[in-house]
Design a protein around this motif. Structure first.
Motif, PDB file in Angstrom:
ATOM      1  N   GLY A   1       0.771  -1.237  -0.082  1.00  0.00           N
ATOM      2  CA  GLY A   1      -0.020   0.120  -0.005  1.00  0.00           C
ATOM      3  C   GLY A   1       0.771   1.355   0.095  1.00  0.00           C
ATOM      4  N   GLU A   2       1.999   1.180   0.740  1.00  0.00           N
ATOM      5  CA  GLU A   2       2.826   2.495   0.864  1.00  0.00           C
ATOM      6  C   GLU A   2       3.501   2.742  -0.626  1.00  0.00           C
ATOM      7  N   LEU A   3       3.612   1.492  -1.166  1.00  0.00           N
ATOM      8  CA  LEU A   3       4.383   1.735  -2.753  1.00  0.00           C
ATOM      9  C   LEU A   3       3.266   2.283  -3.558  1.00  0.00           C
ATOM     10  N   LEU A   4       2.172   2.000  -3.619  1.00  0.00           N
ATOM     11  CA  LEU A   4       1.033   2.257  -4.403  1.00  0.00           C
ATOM     12  C   LEU A   4       0.775   3.838  -4.124  1.00  0.00           C
ATOM     13  N   GLU A   5       0.719   4.223  -2.925  1.00  0.00           N
ATOM     14  CA  GLU A   5       0.531   5.656  -2.410  1.00  0.00           C
ATOM     15  C   GLU A   5       1.672   6.461  -2.990  1.00  0.00           C
ATOM     16  N   ASP A   6       3.083   5.924  -3.066  1.00  0.00           N
ATOM     17  CA  ASP A   6       3.928   6.662  -3.649  1.00  0.00           C
ATOM     18  C   ASP A   6       3.829   6.930  -5.113  1.00  0.00           C
ATOM     19  N   LEU A   7       3.413   5.939  -5.716  1.00  0.00           N
ATOM     20  CA  LEU A   7       2.951   5.879  -7.124  1.00  0.00           C
ATOM     21  C   LEU A   7       1.944   7.067  -7.438  1.00  0.00           C
ATOM     22  N   ILE A   8       1.062   7.040  -6.621  1.00  0.00           N
ATOM     23  CA  ILE A   8       0.070   8.182  -6.936  1.00  0.00           C
ATOM     24  C   ILE A   8       0.340   9.502  -6.551  1.00  0.00           C
ATOM     25  N   SER A   9       1.128   9.616  -5.280  1.00  0.00           N
ATOM     26  CA  SER A   9       1.062  10.977  -4.739  1.00  0.00           C
ATOM     27  C   SER A   9       2.614  11.404  -4.901  1.00  0.00           C
ATOM     28  N   ARG A  10       3.406  10.574  -5.091  1.00  0.00           N
ATOM     29  CA  ARG A  10       5.067  10.944  -5.174  1.00  0.00           C
ATOM     30  C   ARG A  10       5.658   9.994  -6.267  1.00  0.00           C
ATOM     31  N   PRO A  11       5.136  10.362  -7.391  1.00  0.00           N
ATOM     32  CA  PRO A  11       5.886   9.502  -8.518  1.00  0.00           C
ATOM     33  C   PRO A  11       7.196   9.673  -8.725  1.00  0.00           C
ATOM     34  N   ASP A  12       7.655  10.841  -8.299  1.00  0.00           N
ATOM     35  CA  ASP A  12       9.181  10.957  -8.538  1.00  0.00           C
ATOM     36  C   ASP A  12      10.074  10.362  -7.588  1.00  0.00           C
ATOM     37  N   SER A  13       9.730  10.083  -6.520  1.00  0.00           N
ATOM     38  CA  SER A  13      10.553   9.216  -5.643  1.00  0.00           C
ATOM     39  C   SER A  13      11.409   8.204  -6.049  1.00  0.00           C
ATOM     40  N   PRO A  14      12.676   8.148  -5.617  1.00  0.00           N
ATOM     41  CA  PRO A  14      13.426   7.333  -6.126  1.00  0.00           C
ATOM     42  C   PRO A  14      13.415   5.713  -5.800  1.00  0.00           C
ATOM     43  N   GLY A  15      13.801   4.720  -6.485  1.00  0.00           N
ATOM     44  CA  GLY A  15      13.955   3.621  -6.103  1.00  0.00           C
ATOM     45  C   GLY A  15      12.367   2.836  -5.965  1.00  0.00           C
ATOM     46  N   LEU A  16      11.478   3.451  -6.672  1.00  0.00           N
ATOM     47  CA  LEU A  16      10.143   2.607  -6.969  1.00  0.00           C
ATOM     48  C   LEU A  16      10.266   1.456  -7.488  1.00  0.00           C
ATOM     49  N   ALA A  17      10.867   1.580  -8.595  1.00  0.00           N
ATOM     50  CA  ALA A  17      10.759   0.215  -9.432  1.00  0.00           C
ATOM     51  C   ALA A  17      11.403  -1.004  -8.423  1.00  0.00           C
ATOM     52  N   ASP A  18      12.930  -0.624  -7.823  1.00  0.00           N
ATOM     53  CA  ASP A  18      13.222  -1.681  -7.093  1.00  0.00           C
ATOM     54  C   ASP A  18      12.336  -2.017  -6.048  1.00  0.00           C
ATOM     55  N   ARG A  19      11.606  -1.119  -5.517  1.00  0.00           N
ATOM     56  CA  ARG A  19      10.668  -1.837  -4.504  1.00  0.00           C
ATOM     57  C   ARG A  19       9.534  -2.587  -4.965  1.00  0.00           C
ATOM     58  N   ALA A  20       9.320  -2.184  -6.134  1.00  0.00           N
ATOM     59  CA  ALA A  20       8.130  -3.043  -6.667  1.00  0.00           C
ATOM     60  C   ALA A  20       8.747  -4.390  -7.093  1.00  0.00           C
ATOM     61  N   ARG A  21      10.147  -4.730  -7.533  1.00  0.00           N
ATOM     62  CA  ARG A  21      10.492  -5.658  -7.859  1.00  0.00           C
ATOM     63  C   ARG A  21      10.714  -6.632  -6.769  1.00  0.00           C
ATOM     64  N   ARG A  22      11.112  -6.068  -5.537  1.00  0.00           N
ATOM     65  CA  ARG A  22      11.166  -6.852  -4.668  1.00  0.00           C
ATOM     66  C   ARG A  22       9.870  -7.439  -3.887  1.00  0.00           C
ATOM     67  N   LEU A  23       8.774  -6.885  -4.470  1.00  0.00           N
ATOM     68  CA  LEU A  23       7.370  -7.266  -4.020  1.00  0.00           C
ATOM     69  C   LEU A  23       6.903  -8.233  -5.363  1.00  0.00           C
ATOM     70  N   GLY A  24       7.695  -8.505  -6.001  1.00  0.00           N
ATOM     71  CA  GLY A  24       7.276  -9.379  -7.354  1.00  0.00           C
ATOM     72  C   GLY A  24       6.150  -8.655  -8.359  1.00  0.00           C
ATOM     73  N   VAL A  25       6.600  -7.229  -8.235  1.00  0.00           N
ATOM     74  CA  VAL A  25       5.520  -6.522  -9.183  1.00  0.00           C
ATOM     75  C   VAL A  25       6.610  -5.963 -10.370  1.00  0.00           C
ATOM     76  N   ASP A  26       6.063  -6.162 -11.515  1.00  0.00           N
ATOM     77  CA  ASP A  26       6.795  -5.633 -12.694  1.00  0.00           C
ATOM     78  C   ASP A  26       6.029  -4.386 -13.449  1.00  0.00           C
ATOM     79  N   LEU A  27       6.583  -3.371 -13.009  1.00  0.00           N
ATOM     80  CA  LEU A  27       6.120  -2.084 -13.272  1.00  0.00           C
ATOM     81  C   LEU A  27       6.200  -1.664 -14.674  1.00  0.00           C
ATOM     82  N   ARG A  28       7.150  -2.458 -15.443  1.00  0.00           N
ATOM     83  CA  ARG A  28       7.272  -2.261 -16.932  1.00  0.00           C
ATOM     84  C   ARG A  28       6.058  -2.808 -17.695  1.00  0.00           C
ATOM     85  N   ALA A  29       5.331  -3.710 -17.144  1.00  0.00           N
ATOM     86  CA  ALA A  29       4.602  -4.665 -17.908  1.00  0.00           C
ATOM     87  C   ALA A  29       3.178  -3.712 -17.629  1.00  0.00           C
TER      88      ALA A  29
END
Length: 632
Positions: A376-404
């Motif tokens: 939920g914190e990662l999704l909140e950052d994607l919505i409210s703070r999209p320029d935060s660094p390391g979002l893709a790495d955080r997503a990969r650790r959770l098994g989420v591929d944001l490139r798809a």
């Protein structure tokens, strides 16, 4: 003049006094319109007077029933309670006499148990055979009977000794209702007058309620006697208690084995194995939705789930045929249910197994909730703070591929926030997506390209989980290829989130609660709620003059116009819908015509106005922060 009627109501005047203001107005030469107005006011005042009288009578009846219930709760003397019930029956029905007869199983007839207001010794000693007299007919048929004139009524058998006793008592009008315990009639409660009178349905219902209380009092007395008998069997109970102690010890040993399994990292399957080893039979463990976690006892029907509900309410095992059901809840919500098919088993062992399984599920839920918070914190950052660094790495650790390709789904629900958030988190984890709870909505970022299909699936499954409608809007996230460690295009997620919210709000405004859709499934409304559409300008051009007039003058022209179209263009039905006079509707429509100009009722223009009104209502269901073009 109508104030005279209010004064009459205030002092509880008789009905004939309400003619006074009309007589006075005629004497003063009032015109017919004034007389008619006074007639209507009189009719309304008499209706109010009748309503007040009925409510006063109902309050007195409820008070008497409440007092009777209190007597039963403090039951010490059965005779005193039954006398109080008969006395209250006589008072509330305003009869000359009330009495109660009870069934004598040895002689097969009924005898007089309690009387109030009786003056005849012969009447107080009366016995009625089944079917004889009005009381015997009530006892035989278990149905209330009333007669306005006893001696002229041929519906029941008249017996000489019964008629003589009734005549000596001077009774004419009689009402009787059965005293029932389950399907068995144990007596009759009766009220009677020494002059002819009808008995209304309300009086029959009241007497029946008092009869129910009397039956409870008699049954309680029976239960007290049975309790005394039970105390006399204390020696047998002592042996039973000793056997119970042995069973408790056996259950404690089984509980220790199950606890040891859990401490060594065992799961629900291991606990189920211990139960079947100790008790035999076959065991199934069900989750909070009644789905099997482990085991199989065949097809489970509705009776099993009713028994599970009873088990949670009672806090113990419930037997249903050859099945033992033990269910555990947390905060009023079911957590797990154990269904054991066995001819003879120790219920305590099953109950302890249910508690251990519940603790394991709670632990799993806590782990899932912790992971859900991270997602939920990662999704909140994607919505409210999209320029935060390391979002893709955080997503990969959770098994989420944001490139798809992904879809943002916003589901509105009416409550149960914790349950909705838990469902969304579990659903997103299984789908390798993200989820977050926001007030009365949950937001999901799910892999896929079919936004409409995902919205419909989320709406259906969340509605089934909550047992209440959940409405879902969806929008493609349009995520571009992201370099490792770089921002995953979160700004697009924020835009898709806003569009998905508008879709959900549009569905609610269109009366499609419980449905799911993307802008593509909403037709013209979907084009308007999509990004870049000038909804405010469209509404302003079509009905802005009416909306502005309401804003300046505090009028209700917009609501009147909506009601007018909603009732098929009928001024009279519009007046009924808005609880106003039809002349007021006509005046408002004239004002609307002047504001909108000539031709506003032409088919094409009327369709455009109705669409603008619908979009205006849609704007009022949204907040300025969530609707793209701003609040309408």
């Amino acid at each position: 003049m109508t104030t005279h009627f209010l004064e009459l109501l205030a002092r509880e005047a008789s009905a004939v006094e309400f003619e006074g203001p009309i007589v006075e107005a005629r004497a003063q030469g009032a015109d017919p319109a004034t007389i008619e107005e006074l007639e209507q006011a009189k009719i309304q005042a008499l209706k109010v007077r009748a309503l007040l009288r009925r409510r006063a009578r109902r309050e007195a009846e409820l008070s008497a029933l409440y007092d009777t219930a209190g007597d039963l709760a403090a039951l010490r003397d059965l005779d005193a309670v039954l006398e109080a019930i008969v006395h209250r029956a006589r008072q509330l029905l305003a009869t000359d006499i009330a009495y109660m007869t009870l069934h004598d199983p040895e002689q097969g007839d009924t005898y007089m148990r309690v009387t109030d207001g009786s003056i005849s010794a012969k009447f107080r000693a009366l016995r009625l055979a089944m079917g004889a007299g009005l009381g015997g007919l009530v006892a035989q048929t278990a149905t209330p009977y009333a007669t306005a004139d006893y001696f002229a009524d041929a519906r029941f058998r008249h017996k000489g000794h019964i008629d003589e006793a009734v005549k000596e008592e001077g009774l004419v009008a009689i009402l009787g209702v059965p005293l029932r315990l389950g399907q068995r009639v144990i007596g009759v409660l009766m009220a009677a007058n020494r002059s002819a009178r009808p008995f209304h349905q309300e009086e029959v219902s009241l007497l029946a309620s008092l009869a129910a209380h009397a039956a409870v009092a008699i049954d309680n007395a029976r239960l007290l006697q049975e309790t005394r008998n039970a105390l006399e069997e204390l020696s047998q109970a002592h042996r039973t208690a000793r056997a119970h102690g042995e069973a408790v010890e056996r259950a404690a040993l089984a509980h220790d084995r199950m606890t040891s399994l859990v401490l060594r990292g065992g799961g629900i399957e291991d606990v189920a194995a211990v139960v079947t080893e100790v008790l035999g039979g076959s065991l199934a463990v069900l989750d909070d939705l009644g789905r099997p976690i482990t085991g199989d006892v065949g097809e489970l029907d509705a009776g099993v789930f009713e028994a599970a509900q009873a088990s949670r309410a009672l806090g113990r095992t419930v037997r249903r045929g050859d099945q033992l059901i033990a269910s555990v809840d947390v905060g009023g919500e079911p957590l797990c249910t154990l269904v054991l098919r066995s001819d003879d088993a120790d219920e305590r062992i099953l109950e302890r197994a249910a508690l251990v399984c519940a603790l394991l599920l709670l632990f799993r839920r806590s782990v899932a909730e912790a992971e859900g918070r991270v997602r939920g914190e990662l999704l909140e950052d994607l919505i409210s703070r999209p320029d935060s660094p390391g979002l893709a790495d955080r997503a990969r650790r959770l098994g989420v591929d944001l490139r798809a390709p992904h879809v943002v789904v916003v589901a509105r629900h009416g409550g149960q926030r914790e349950r909705a958030a838990f469902w969304a988190s579990s659903h997103a984890t299984v789908r390798h997506g993200l989820a977050a709870g926001r007030g009365d909505e949950v937001v999901l970022l799910l892999p896929g390209v079919d936004a409409g299909g995902l919205a419909q699936r989320v709406a259906a499954e969340l509605s089934a989980s909550l047992h209440s409608p959940a409405t879902a809007g969806a929008s493609p996230a349009r995520l571009p290829e992201a370099a490792p460690g770089g921002p995953p295009g979160g700004r697009d997620v924020a835009e898709a989130y806003q569009e998905a919210r508008r879709c959900a709000e549009a569905l609610l405004a269109l009366g499609r609660a419980g449905d799911g859709a993307s802008p593509a499934e909403l037709g013209f409304v979907g084009l308007l709620v999509g990004d870049g559409r000038d909804v405010r300008g469209f509404v302003g051009r079509v009905v802005g003059a009416v909306i502005d007039y309401d804003a300046r003058r505090g009028t209700a022209l917009t609501d009147t116009l909506s009601a007018y179209f909603g009732t098929g263009g009928s001024p009279s039905r519009t007046a009924e819908a808005m609880h106003i006079h039809v002349n007021t509707v006509t005046q408002r429509l004239d004002r609307i015509g002047k504001l909108l100009g000539d031709g506003w009722l032409e088919p094409e223009r009327a369709l455009e106005i109705q669409l603008a009104l619908r979009l205006h209502r849609l704007g009022h269901t949204s907040s300025p922060q969530t609707v793209g073009p701003g609040p309408i």
